[in-house]
Motif scaffolding. Sequence first.
Motif, PDB file in Angstrom:
ATOM      1  N   LEU A   1       0.851  -1.188   0.000  1.00  0.00           N
ATOM      2  CA  LEU A   1       0.000   0.000   0.000  1.00  0.00           C
ATOM      3  C   LEU A   1       0.884   1.234   0.000  1.00  0.00           C
ATOM      4  CD1 LEU A   1      -2.868   1.277   0.303  1.00  0.00           C
ATOM      5  CD2 LEU A   1      -2.470   1.216   2.785  1.00  0.00           C
ATOM      6  N   THR A   2       0.592   2.178  -0.895  1.00  0.00           N
ATOM      7  CA  THR A   2       1.310   3.437  -0.949  1.00  0.00           C
ATOM      8  C   THR A   2       0.432   4.550  -0.401  1.00  0.00           C
ATOM      9  OG1 THR A   2       2.645   2.753  -2.857  1.00  0.00           O
ATOM     10  CG2 THR A   2       2.439   5.123  -2.450  1.00  0.00           C
ATOM     11  N   VAL A   3       0.974   5.290   0.552  1.00  0.00           N
ATOM     12  CA  VAL A   3       0.298   6.451   1.138  1.00  0.00           C
ATOM     13  C   VAL A   3       1.263   7.618   1.019  1.00  0.00           C
ATOM     14  CG1 VAL A   3      -0.784   7.457   3.174  1.00  0.00           C
ATOM     15  CG2 VAL A   3      -0.964   4.984   2.767  1.00  0.00           C
ATOM     16  N   GLY A   4       0.929   8.603   0.200  1.00  0.00           N
ATOM     17  CA  GLY A   4       1.853   9.716  -0.004  1.00  0.00           C
ATOM     18  C   GLY A   4       3.206   9.219  -0.484  1.00  0.00           C
ATOM     19  N   PRO A   5       4.309   9.651   0.155  1.00  0.00           N
ATOM     20  CA  PRO A   5       5.642   9.243  -0.291  1.00  0.00           C
ATOM     21  C   PRO A   5       6.101   7.895   0.263  1.00  0.00           C
ATOM     22  CG  PRO A   5       5.854  10.785   1.509  1.00  0.00           C
ATOM     23  CD  PRO A   5       4.377  10.656   1.242  1.00  0.00           C
ATOM     24  N   LEU A   6       5.262   7.215   1.048  1.00  0.00           N
ATOM     25  CA  LEU A   6       5.675   5.973   1.694  1.00  0.00           C
ATOM     26  C   LEU A   6       4.925   4.776   1.110  1.00  0.00           C
ATOM     27  CD1 LEU A   6       5.816   7.093   5.451  1.00  0.00           C
ATOM     28  CD2 LEU A   6       7.499   7.422   3.619  1.00  0.00           C
ATOM     29  N   THR A   7       5.656   3.676   0.939  1.00  0.00           N
ATOM     30  CA  THR A   7       5.076   2.422   0.459  1.00  0.00           C
ATOM     31  C   THR A   7       5.260   1.354   1.528  1.00  0.00           C
ATOM     32  OG1 THR A   7       5.441   2.939  -1.878  1.00  0.00           O
ATOM     33  CG2 THR A   7       5.186   0.616  -1.300  1.00  0.00           C
ATOM     34  N   PHE A   8       4.162   0.734   1.926  1.00  0.00           N
ATOM     35  CA  PHE A   8       4.160  -0.248   3.007  1.00  0.00           C
ATOM     36  C   PHE A   8       4.067  -1.657   2.429  1.00  0.00           C
ATOM     37  CE2 PHE A   8       2.450   3.735   4.563  1.00  0.00           C
ATOM     38  CZ  PHE A   8       3.118   3.912   5.762  1.00  0.00           C
ATOM     39  N   ARG A   9       5.001  -2.520   2.850  1.00  0.00           N
ATOM     40  CA  ARG A   9       4.978  -3.929   2.445  1.00  0.00           C
ATOM     41  C   ARG A   9       5.594  -4.752   3.562  1.00  0.00           C
ATOM     42  NH1 ARG A   9       8.158  -1.945  -1.685  1.00  0.00           N
ATOM     43  NH2 ARG A   9       6.630  -2.768  -3.155  1.00  0.00           N
ATOM     44  N   HIS A  10       5.510  -6.078   3.426  1.00  0.00           N
ATOM     45  CA  HIS A  10       6.032  -6.931   4.501  1.00  0.00           C
ATOM     46  C   HIS A  10       7.546  -7.055   4.450  1.00  0.00           C
ATOM     47  CE1 HIS A  10       6.304  -9.895   7.593  1.00  0.00           C
ATOM     48  NE2 HIS A  10       6.754 -10.833   6.769  1.00  0.00           N
ATOM     49  N   ILE A  11       8.096  -7.393   3.287  1.00  0.00           N
ATOM     50  CA  ILE A  11       9.531  -7.651   3.164  1.00  0.00           C
ATOM     51  C   ILE A  11      10.159  -6.602   2.252  1.00  0.00           C
ATOM     52  CG2 ILE A  11      11.310  -9.332   2.544  1.00  0.00           C
ATOM     53  CD1 ILE A  11       9.303 -11.539   2.935  1.00  0.00           C
ATOM     54  N   ALA A  12      11.279  -6.047   2.680  1.00  0.00           N
ATOM     55  CA  ALA A  12      11.987  -5.056   1.884  1.00  0.00           C
ATOM     56  C   ALA A  12      12.441  -5.650   0.551  1.00  0.00           C
ATOM     57  CB  ALA A  12      13.200  -4.531   2.652  1.00  0.00           C
ATOM     58  N   GLU A  13      12.291  -4.864  -0.509  1.00  0.00           N
ATOM     59  CA  GLU A  13      12.788  -5.282  -1.813  1.00  0.00           C
ATOM     60  C   GLU A  13      14.313  -5.177  -1.843  1.00  0.00           C
ATOM     61  OE1 GLU A  13      11.094  -6.463  -4.265  1.00  0.00           O
ATOM     62  OE2 GLU A  13       9.012  -5.995  -3.741  1.00  0.00           O
ATOM     63  N   THR A  14      14.947  -6.047  -2.623  1.00  0.00           N
ATOM     64  CA  THR A  14      16.406  -6.016  -2.730  1.00  0.00           C
ATOM     65  C   THR A  14      16.878  -4.702  -3.337  1.00  0.00           C
ATOM     66  OG1 THR A  14      16.461  -8.424  -3.004  1.00  0.00           O
ATOM     67  CG2 THR A  14      18.433  -7.202  -3.644  1.00  0.00           C
ATOM     68  N   THR A  15      16.190  -4.259  -4.384  1.00  0.00           N
ATOM     69  CA  THR A  15      16.506  -2.967  -4.989  1.00  0.00           C
ATOM     70  C   THR A  15      15.796  -1.876  -4.202  1.00  0.00           C
ATOM     71  OG1 THR A  15      16.666  -3.981  -7.181  1.00  0.00           O
ATOM     72  CG2 THR A  15      16.402  -1.584  -7.087  1.00  0.00           C
ATOM     73  N   PRO A  16      16.541  -0.904  -3.686  1.00  0.00           N
ATOM     74  CA  PRO A  16      15.925   0.125  -2.849  1.00  0.00           C
ATOM     75  C   PRO A  16      14.791   0.860  -3.556  1.00  0.00           C
ATOM     76  CG  PRO A  16      18.320   0.249  -2.735  1.00  0.00           C
ATOM     77  CD  PRO A  16      17.994  -0.700  -3.840  1.00  0.00           C
ATOM     78  N   ILE A  17      13.688   1.011  -2.861  1.00  0.00           N
ATOM     79  CA  ILE A  17      12.551   1.781  -3.344  1.00  0.00           C
ATOM     80  C   ILE A  17      12.361   2.935  -2.366  1.00  0.00           C
ATOM     81  CG2 ILE A  17      10.073   1.757  -3.794  1.00  0.00           C
ATOM     82  CD1 ILE A  17      10.340  -1.226  -4.419  1.00  0.00           C
ATOM     83  N   PRO A  18      12.598   4.176  -2.788  1.00  0.00           N
ATOM     84  CA  PRO A  18      12.506   5.303  -1.858  1.00  0.00           C
ATOM     85  C   PRO A  18      11.167   5.350  -1.131  1.00  0.00           C
ATOM     86  CG  PRO A  18      13.475   6.002  -3.937  1.00  0.00           C
ATOM     87  CD  PRO A  18      12.991   4.603  -4.154  1.00  0.00           C
ATOM     88  N   GLY A  19      11.246   5.443   0.205  1.00  0.00           N
ATOM     89  CA  GLY A  19      10.037   5.528   1.009  1.00  0.00           C
ATOM     90  C   GLY A  19       9.455   4.189   1.416  1.00  0.00           C
TER      91      GLY A  19
END
Length: 226
Positions: A129-147
């Motif tokens: 789920l993306t809210v404004g500049p932040l994206t919420f997920r369970h596990i961090a992606e290997t490639t950095p996704i800002p926010g």
Amino acid sequence: MNTLEFSFRSETLHALPSGALYWPAQTLLVVSDLHLGKSARAARFGGAQLPPYETTETLTRLSNDLDSTDARRVICLGDSFDAPTLQTALPDSDLLTLTTLQAGVDWVWIEGNHDPGPVQLGGTHRHSLTVGPLTFRHIAETTPIPGEVSGHYHPKATLSLRGRALTRPCFLFDTTRLILPAYGAFTGGLHSHDPALTRLMSPTAEAILTGPTPCKIPMPGRALLS
């Protein structure tokens, strides 16, 4: 309540002593890895015996955080239950508490690797789920996704305080991503100097240790602080 205010992606966030994250501008409370029903799963499958009140303790903490922040939105960042279908194995009293907490709140369940989302319960179910500049997920992606804001790793950090080692669950953040500690009781944790975490975080990353007075320190990297 003692909270630690910090900036992430130009947003003002609050790290709560419990390990919850509060975003005042969105009246949003974020928690990760509740692992409700952990003791029930252990009892069912012959694992380590845990105190039977761990779910009640976790829900009580969540209730207190909702009251203190007056949050109108909640995001649970996955692994809300320790295994699929465990929500049906919880005591009726715990299910009633959870249902009461959801009343009047915009509640989002993010899918985790332990559970696909408790579809029998109310709320919205999302992979991310993306809210404004932040994206919420369970596990961090290997490639950095800002926010990116995630959980899964149950990070903890250790520092020396007056000659004694102090280990606490912690938030980890840098300019790109934020990883929350596990919120559930008796969930364990992964030290921040573990390669699984040092590979994700930049050399300038910081840690916020949870507890009665959250404190911010440089993220312990390849060795423990001494």
